[in-house]
Design a protein around this motif. Sequence first.
Motif, PDB file in Angstrom:
ATOM      1  N   UNK A 183      20.326  16.411  69.402  1.00 30.18           N
ATOM      2  CA  UNK A 183      20.710  16.024  70.655  1.00 30.18           C
ATOM      3  C   UNK A 183      21.959  16.315  71.152  1.00 30.18           C
ATOM      4  N   UNK A 184      23.003  16.412  70.168  1.00 25.99           N
ATOM      5  CA  UNK A 184      24.234  16.752  70.687  1.00 25.99           C
ATOM      6  C   UNK A 184      24.461  18.465  71.262  1.00 25.99           C
ATOM      7  N   UNK A 185      23.724  19.271  70.433  1.00 27.72           N
ATOM      8  CA  UNK A 185      23.891  20.401  70.971  1.00 27.72           C
ATOM      9  C   UNK A 185      23.094  20.832  72.005  1.00 27.72           C
ATOM     10  N   UNK A 186      22.098  19.967  72.258  1.00 33.95           N
ATOM     11  CA  UNK A 186      21.253  20.276  73.689  1.00 33.95           C
ATOM     12  C   UNK A 186      22.213  20.197  74.964  1.00 33.95           C
ATOM     13  N   UNK A 187      23.096  19.213  74.719  1.00 33.03           N
ATOM     14  CA  UNK A 187      24.234  19.078  75.906  1.00 33.03           C
ATOM     15  C   UNK A 187      25.355  19.509  75.742  1.00 33.03           C
ATOM     16  N   UNK A 188      25.406  20.552  74.519  1.00 31.33           N
ATOM     17  CA  UNK A 188      26.618  21.471  74.583  1.00 31.33           C
ATOM     18  C   UNK A 188      27.831  20.516  73.875  1.00 31.33           C
ATOM     19  N   UNK A 189      27.664  19.411  73.302  1.00 26.22           N
ATOM     20  CA  UNK A 189      28.604  18.483  72.669  1.00 26.22           C
ATOM     21  C   UNK A 189      28.770  19.246  71.280  1.00 26.22           C
ATOM     22  N   UNK A 190      30.073  19.206  70.807  1.00 27.14           N
ATOM     23  CA  UNK A 190      30.426  19.779  69.431  1.00 27.14           C
ATOM     24  C   UNK A 190      30.520  18.785  68.273  1.00 27.14           C
ATOM     25  N   UNK A 191      30.488  19.308  67.007  1.00 29.94           N
ATOM     26  CA  UNK A 191      30.287  18.346  65.990  1.00 29.94           C
ATOM     27  C   UNK A 191      30.754  19.177  64.691  1.00 29.94           C
ATOM     28  N   UNK A 192      31.185  18.402  63.720  1.00 31.50           N
ATOM     29  CA  UNK A 192      31.734  18.909  62.562  1.00 31.50           C
ATOM     30  C   UNK A 192      31.455  17.721  61.404  1.00 31.50           C
ATOM     31  N   UNK A 193      31.322  18.194  60.244  1.00 29.25           N
ATOM     32  CA  UNK A 193      31.227  17.369  58.936  1.00 29.25           C
ATOM     33  C   UNK A 193      32.278  17.771  58.050  1.00 29.25           C
ATOM     34  N   UNK A 194      33.387  16.875  57.921  1.00 26.98           N
ATOM     35  CA  UNK A 194      34.653  17.015  57.028  1.00 26.98           C
ATOM     36  C   UNK A 194      34.374  16.526  55.720  1.00 26.98           C
ATOM     37  N   UNK A 195      34.277  17.286  54.924  1.00 24.25           N
ATOM     38  CA  UNK A 195      33.593  16.797  53.432  1.00 24.25           C
ATOM     39  C   UNK A 195      34.920  17.007  52.428  1.00 24.25           C
ATOM     40  N   UNK A 196      35.451  16.182  51.958  1.00 30.69           N
ATOM     41  CA  UNK A 196      36.660  16.610  50.785  1.00 30.69           C
ATOM     42  C   UNK A 196      36.145  17.014  49.593  1.00 30.69           C
ATOM     43  N   UNK A 197      36.636  18.196  49.329  1.00 27.93           N
ATOM     44  CA  UNK A 197      36.329  18.948  48.107  1.00 27.93           C
ATOM     45  C   UNK A 197      35.150  19.877  48.089  1.00 27.93           C
TER      46      UNK A 197
END
Length: 326
Positions: free
Chosen positions: A111-125
């Motif tokens: 849904x986010x990408x369809x509206x050109x909205x950015x995302x990221x998953x920050x995972x420690x280690x």
Amino acid sequence: VNEQPPPPQQHHLPPYFLKQPLLHQTHTHLHPAMPPAVPTPPRGHYYDHIFIMVFENTPFSIAMKDPHFLSFAKKGTLLTNYHALTHPSHLNYMAMICGTLELTDTSIIDLLEKEHLTWKAYQESYPGDCYIGTTFQTYTRKHNPFISLHTIQQNPSRCAKIVNATDTYLGLDADLAAGTLPHFSFYTPDIYNSGRNTGVTYAGNYLHSFFKNRLSYFPDRTLILVTFDEDDRTENNHVYAVLVGSDIDSGRNLSTHYNHYSILKTIEMNWDLMSLGKGDVSANAFDLGAVTTSSRCYCSLSFCLFLVLGWSVLVAIALVWAMLMI
């Protein structure tokens, strides 16, 4: 056991260089092709960034006894009736982005990408390179729901958005320093910092050290949710959840029933996204209008001035009319 994280440093992404057109081209009438226009993502109704941080296996009452979790709750609005959905952990993480406890490849990312909205998953280690193993040092895959989706796991450009949270160039501090925090961020502390292997006191100390110097670097119009994946099976999955951010009233409690699906419903509402058609449909979105102050007015300055002047004119006409009638 991990040492407490050091104070955040201002990291800057390394410079990159654009290829310049050749100066000795024979056909001087030719011009380098212009890059395609990048579509402008929609502005959020309430926020332009939503940042989620998830801790581990602690019931509401225990989290509220920890001085650092209690102190953080006073910085924002405490959701006193927030519940996880099930046990064990990984199903709750999947529910936060997919809206279901069943295996699926459809998620909020679509849904986010369809509206050109950015995302990221920050995972420690997290070791990077689309690692699909179950564990690596203090990283565990079951707390990283994104890597379990085939539509991400098998897509290199999407998979690259799962990063080591403390990476010098790709991690959170680098994005905060560069002003490139995505629209949607999901941050997972490692198995020590999340409290999974260490308990709520360790997690509370980590929470305090994490936000102590970073909070002021988050952009304006950022909503931060800090919560837990599940309880320890003692309080019907009643868990701690706090909203912090620009325009969020501090020291306030909200007793509306919320759960992990409410994260999805809030994201959908904020950016006018479609629904996943799953648990997000019946979930309550966070009542941001009830916990915000200055963001309640959405009219433009010119429109607000128009309203004020309009009412002033009407009042003046009414006064003149009253004087004429005397």
